[in-house]
Design a protein around this motif. Structure first.
Motif, PDB file in Angstrom:
ATOM      1  N   ILE A  49       0.831  -1.209   0.000  1.00 48.33           N
ATOM      2  CA  ILE A  49       0.000   0.000   0.000  1.00 48.33           C
ATOM      3  C   ILE A  49       0.863   1.256   0.000  1.00 48.33           C
ATOM      4  O   ILE A  49       0.495   2.252  -0.616  1.00 48.33           O
ATOM      5  CB  ILE A  49      -1.058   0.033   1.136  1.00 48.33           C
ATOM      6  N   ILE A  53       0.319   3.393  -3.402  1.00 51.80           N
ATOM      7  CA  ILE A  53      -0.520   4.571  -3.180  1.00 51.80           C
ATOM      8  C   ILE A  53       0.232   5.699  -2.467  1.00 51.80           C
ATOM      9  O   ILE A  53       0.339   6.808  -2.989  1.00 51.80           O
ATOM     10  CB  ILE A  53      -1.799   4.212  -2.373  1.00 51.80           C
ATOM     11  N   SER A  57       2.092   9.191  -4.235  1.00 51.97           N
ATOM     12  CA  SER A  57       1.299  10.398  -3.976  1.00 51.97           C
ATOM     13  C   SER A  57       2.120  11.515  -3.347  1.00 51.97           C
ATOM     14  O   SER A  57       1.751  12.677  -3.450  1.00 51.97           O
ATOM     15  CB  SER A  57       0.126  10.081  -3.044  1.00 51.97           C
ATOM     16  N   VAL A 131      -8.612  11.102   2.654  1.00 51.75           N
ATOM     17  CA  VAL A 131      -9.025  10.382   1.441  1.00 51.75           C
ATOM     18  C   VAL A 131      -8.005   9.277   1.135  1.00 51.75           C
ATOM     19  O   VAL A 131      -8.369   8.136   0.845  1.00 51.75           O
ATOM     20  CB  VAL A 131      -9.188  11.343   0.241  1.00 51.75           C
ATOM     21  N   MET A 132      -6.730   9.616   1.217  1.00 58.47           N
ATOM     22  CA  MET A 132      -5.701   8.614   0.953  1.00 58.47           C
ATOM     23  C   MET A 132      -5.750   7.505   2.003  1.00 58.47           C
ATOM     24  O   MET A 132      -5.562   6.332   1.678  1.00 58.47           O
ATOM     25  CB  MET A 132      -4.305   9.237   0.938  1.00 58.47           C
ATOM     26  N   GLU A 134      -8.298   6.289   3.458  1.00 57.58           N
ATOM     27  CA  GLU A 134      -9.380   5.364   3.089  1.00 57.58           C
ATOM     28  C   GLU A 134      -8.929   4.427   1.972  1.00 57.58           C
ATOM     29  O   GLU A 134      -9.223   3.234   1.999  1.00 57.58           O
ATOM     30  CB  GLU A 134     -10.625   6.156   2.667  1.00 57.58           C
ATOM     31  N   GLU A 135      -8.212   4.975   0.987  1.00 59.35           N
ATOM     32  CA  GLU A 135      -7.706   4.141  -0.118  1.00 59.35           C
ATOM     33  C   GLU A 135      -6.713   3.100   0.406  1.00 59.35           C
ATOM     34  O   GLU A 135      -6.753   1.930   0.009  1.00 59.35           O
ATOM     35  CB  GLU A 135      -7.001   5.015  -1.163  1.00 59.35           C
ATOM     36  N   LEU A 136      -5.813   3.547   1.278  1.00 58.82           N
ATOM     37  CA  LEU A 136      -4.811   2.639   1.846  1.00 58.82           C
ATOM     38  C   LEU A 136      -5.478   1.523   2.638  1.00 58.82           C
ATOM     39  O   LEU A 136      -5.112   0.349   2.501  1.00 58.82           O
ATOM     40  CB  LEU A 136      -3.855   3.413   2.758  1.00 58.82           C
ATOM     41  N   GLU A 138      -8.529   0.368   2.385  1.00 59.01           N
ATOM     42  CA  GLU A 138      -9.283  -0.531   1.502  1.00 59.01           C
ATOM     43  C   GLU A 138      -8.356  -1.537   0.823  1.00 59.01           C
ATOM     44  O   GLU A 138      -8.633  -2.745   0.813  1.00 59.01           O
ATOM     45  CB  GLU A 138     -10.041   0.290   0.450  1.00 59.01           C
ATOM     46  N   LEU A 139      -7.242  -1.053   0.280  1.00 58.88           N
ATOM     47  CA  LEU A 139      -6.310  -1.962  -0.391  1.00 58.88           C
ATOM     48  C   LEU A 139      -5.676  -2.927   0.612  1.00 58.88           C
ATOM     49  O   LEU A 139      -5.542  -4.123   0.326  1.00 58.88           O
ATOM     50  CB  LEU A 139      -5.225  -1.179  -1.138  1.00 58.88           C
TER      51      LEU A 139
END
Length: 163
Positions: A49, A53, A57, A131-132, A134-136, A138-139
């Protein structure tokens, strides 16, 4: 939870697993292999992750050099995990390699938390970090279900590109 909070929490979880591993080794407990698997899975998913991500970023300006070093540290960690996957806990080198793994991780975590995360907080807004995060999360949740440690041997040739 923002990205830095999530990554810091994962660092703490792995540290706790290393402590449990050390206690299990001392006691000659049967949970040694299970704890190794949990440590390796958490480290593999965490590295993924960050590499897919988080690092890309924040790969700008003052963080670029730190991130190049970070992916090289991930590579070292992956190589030790790959070695451990081929070993049995009864092997005389298993405990020593686990100690090396722990020291590599501790060094990496210290650099991230004391240097990189401070730089990232200056680069990104709280909203962007949330926001990031949440992405981290989830992955990571997806990866941790797949025994990600088993992918590690295929990731030991070179550090992944960031840009």
């Amino acid at each position: 939870m923002d990205a830095i909070e999530l990554l810091t929490q994962q660092h703490e979880e792995v540290n706790d697993l290393f402590e449990k591993f050390e206690k299990a080794i001392e006691k000659g407990d049967d949970s040694v292999m299970d704890l190794f698997a949990r440590i390796a899975d958490n480290l593999a998913a965490h590295a993924t992750i960050e590499e897919k991500i988080f690092y890309p970023s924040v790969y700008v300006g003052p963080t670029a050099d730190k991130l190049q070093e970070a992916v090289e540290e991930h590579l070292s960690v992956k190589r030790v995990i790959a070695d451990l996957l081929d070993m049995d806990p009864s092997d005389t080198q298993f405990k020593a390699k686990m100690k090396v793994l722990q020291e590599l991780v501790e060094h990496h975590v210290e650099e991230e938390e004391k240097e990189l995360f401070k730089s990232v907080k200056k680069l990104m807004t709280k909203e962007e970090l949330t926001v990031m995060g949440e992405e981290l999360e989830e992955l990571f949740s997806e990866l941790i279900q797949t025994e990600p440690r088993l992918q590690v041997p295929s990731e030991t040739a070179e550090a992944p590109p960031l840009a």
